[in-house]
Design a protein around this motif. Structure first.
Motif, short mmCIF file in Angstrom:
data_model
loop_
_atom_site.label_atom_id
_atom_site.label_comp_id
_atom_site.label_asym_id
_atom_site.label_seq_id
_atom_site.Cartn_x
_atom_site.Cartn_y
_atom_site.Cartn_z
N ALA A 1 0.84 -1.20 0.00
CA ALA A 1 0.00 0.00 0.00
C ALA A 1 0.87 1.24 0.00
N SER A 2 0.38 2.28 -0.64
CA SER A 2 1.03 3.59 -0.62
C SER A 2 -0.03 4.67 -0.64
N PHE A 3 0.36 5.87 -0.26
CA PHE A 3 -0.57 6.99 -0.32
C PHE A 3 -0.55 7.61 -1.71
N GLY A 4 -1.67 8.25 -2.05
CA GLY A 4 -1.72 9.04 -3.26
C GLY A 4 -0.85 10.29 -3.13
N GLN A 5 -0.97 11.17 -4.10
CA GLN A 5 -0.08 12.33 -4.16
C GLN A 5 -0.14 13.19 -2.92
N ALA A 6 -1.33 13.38 -2.35
CA ALA A 6 -1.45 14.23 -1.15
C ALA A 6 -0.63 13.66 0.00
N GLY A 7 -0.64 12.33 0.14
CA GLY A 7 0.12 11.70 1.20
C GLY A 7 1.61 11.78 0.98
N LYS A 8 2.03 11.73 -0.28
CA LYS A 8 3.44 11.83 -0.58
C LYS A 8 3.99 13.22 -0.27
N GLU A 9 3.14 14.22 -0.38
CA GLU A 9 3.57 15.60 -0.16
C GLU A 9 3.43 16.04 1.29
N ALA A 10 2.65 15.32 2.09
CA ALA A 10 2.36 15.75 3.45
C ALA A 10 3.43 15.26 4.44
N ASP A 11 3.63 16.04 5.48
CA ASP A 11 4.48 15.62 6.60
C ASP A 11 3.57 14.92 7.60
N SER B 1 4.66 5.31 8.64
CA SER B 1 4.35 6.69 8.24
C SER B 1 4.62 7.72 9.32
N GLY B 2 4.90 7.29 10.55
CA GLY B 2 5.25 8.23 11.60
C GLY B 2 4.09 8.85 12.32
N PHE B 3 2.89 8.34 12.14
CA PHE B 3 1.73 8.90 12.84
C PHE B 3 1.89 8.77 14.36
N ARG B 4 1.37 9.76 15.05
CA ARG B 4 1.40 9.72 16.51
C ARG B 4 0.30 8.83 17.07
N HIS B 5 -0.85 8.82 16.40
CA HIS B 5 -1.99 8.03 16.88
C HIS B 5 -2.91 7.74 15.71
N VAL B 6 -3.47 6.54 15.72
CA VAL B 6 -4.43 6.13 14.69
C VAL B 6 -5.72 5.68 15.37
N HIS C 1 -5.74 13.85 9.48
CA HIS C 1 -5.97 13.14 8.22
C HIS C 1 -7.02 12.06 8.39
N VAL C 2 -7.62 11.71 7.25
CA VAL C 2 -8.49 10.54 7.14
C VAL C 2 -7.88 9.66 6.05
N VAL C 3 -7.59 8.40 6.39
CA VAL C 3 -7.01 7.44 5.45
C VAL C 3 -8.13 6.55 4.92
N TYR C 4 -8.23 6.47 3.58
CA TYR C 4 -9.29 5.67 2.97
C TYR C 4 -8.83 5.28 1.56
N PRO C 5 -9.18 4.08 1.10
CA PRO C 5 -8.68 3.65 -0.20
C PRO C 5 -9.16 4.48 -1.39
N GLN C 6 -10.33 5.07 -1.31
CA GLN C 6 -10.90 5.77 -2.45
C GLN C 6 -10.73 7.29 -2.32
N PRO C 7 -10.75 8.02 -3.46
CA PRO C 7 -10.72 9.48 -3.39
C PRO C 7 -11.96 10.02 -2.71
N MET C 8 -11.91 11.26 -2.30
CA MET C 8 -13.08 11.93 -1.75
C MET C 8 -14.23 11.94 -2.76
N GLY D 1 -7.37 16.37 6.34
CA GLY D 1 -6.82 16.03 5.04
C GLY D 1 -7.16 14.60 4.63
N TRP D 2 -7.36 14.40 3.35
CA TRP D 2 -7.79 13.09 2.84
C TRP D 2 -6.60 12.38 2.22
#
Length: 235
Positions: free
Chosen positions: A12-22, A54-59, A190-197, A218-219
């Motif tokens: 699994a990987s994030f789309g473009q928004a995830g690649k650009e986000a810290d 991904s370095g998240f503090r909490h999920v 952020h909200v993590v989900y397989p599909q676009p908004m 952020g999506w």
């Protein structure tokens, strides 16, 4: 109970928004639509692995189980709720081992808990008012409904589209204020989900989150691909 394969070959990987986000140190929601295959088996395992690195503090694992009750058009409301709740229980039981691999601090939120949150009624009223009074918002929600109905008709040409429209509207008017803006207000980045908004969700974010809670809600859509199978050793 349905079995889903876990073979370790999906990544699994994030789309473009995830690649650009810290993402380091951020709080996120892993939104689960019970019944969708991308929240089962190897794809769920791949999602957990992605969250771990991904370095998240909490999920927060948000299990949108009873939200699905509006899709059970053949059942009366009480029976639909019981069925959706049972399917949420089964999802958690079925996927407990995979969720146990999540190394990030985490908790589980069931949909009924979100509906009972004291913050929810105020945000629900805002969304209901926007749908009633703002043509741009109503158009975005209706466009999302028609997309859902087109898929339903493709599966079952005999579906009652009038009843389906009402059910889809109830689904979205319940869903949108929780995912955007309630969770943004509560500090989720952020909200993590397989599909676009969907159009409805994107317009809800624009109207109720973008200015009010900058940087929140952020999506992060997911992409899945199969790893290449290892070549057999030469004889």
């Amino acid at each position: 109970m349905t079995e889903y394969t876990v073979d370790g070959r999906t990544k699994a990987s994030f789309g473009q928004a995830g690649k650009e986000a810290d993402l380091a140190g951020r709080r996120t929601i892993l939104l689960i639509s019970v019944g969708q295959r991308y929240h089962e088996g190897d794809k769920l395992r791949a999602t957990v692995e992605l969250l771990n690195r991904s370095g998240f503090r909490h999920v927060t694992i948000a299990v949108a189980d009873t939200l699905q009750r509006t899709n059970y058009l053949e059942l009366e409301p009480g029976a639909a709720h019981r069925r959706a709740l049972r399917e949420g229980d089964e999802w958690l039981e079925r996927n407990g081992k995979i969720l146990g691999r999540l190394s990030v601090p985490n908790d589980v939120l069931r949909w009924d808990e979100a509906l009972q949150d004291p913050d929810y009624p105020g945000f629900l009223q805002q969304v209901e008012k926007a749908y009633r009074d703002e043509p741009r918002y109503r158009a975005a929600v209706d466009a999302t409904i028609h997309r859902f109905i087109d898929r339903m008709v493709a599966r079952d040409p005999g579906v009652d589209t009038g009843q389906a429209f009402k059910a889809c509207l109830a689904y979205l008017i319940e869903e949108c204020p929780i995912i955007q803006p309630m969770w943004a207000y509560q500090g989720y980045d952020h909200v993590v989900y397989p599909q676009p908004m969907t159009n409805a969700m994107a317009e809800t974010h624009r109207l109720f989150v973008a200015r009010q809670y900058p940087g929140k809600g952020g999506w992060l859509s997911l992409k899945f691909k199969k790893r290449a199978a290892a070549s057999p050793a030469a004889a």
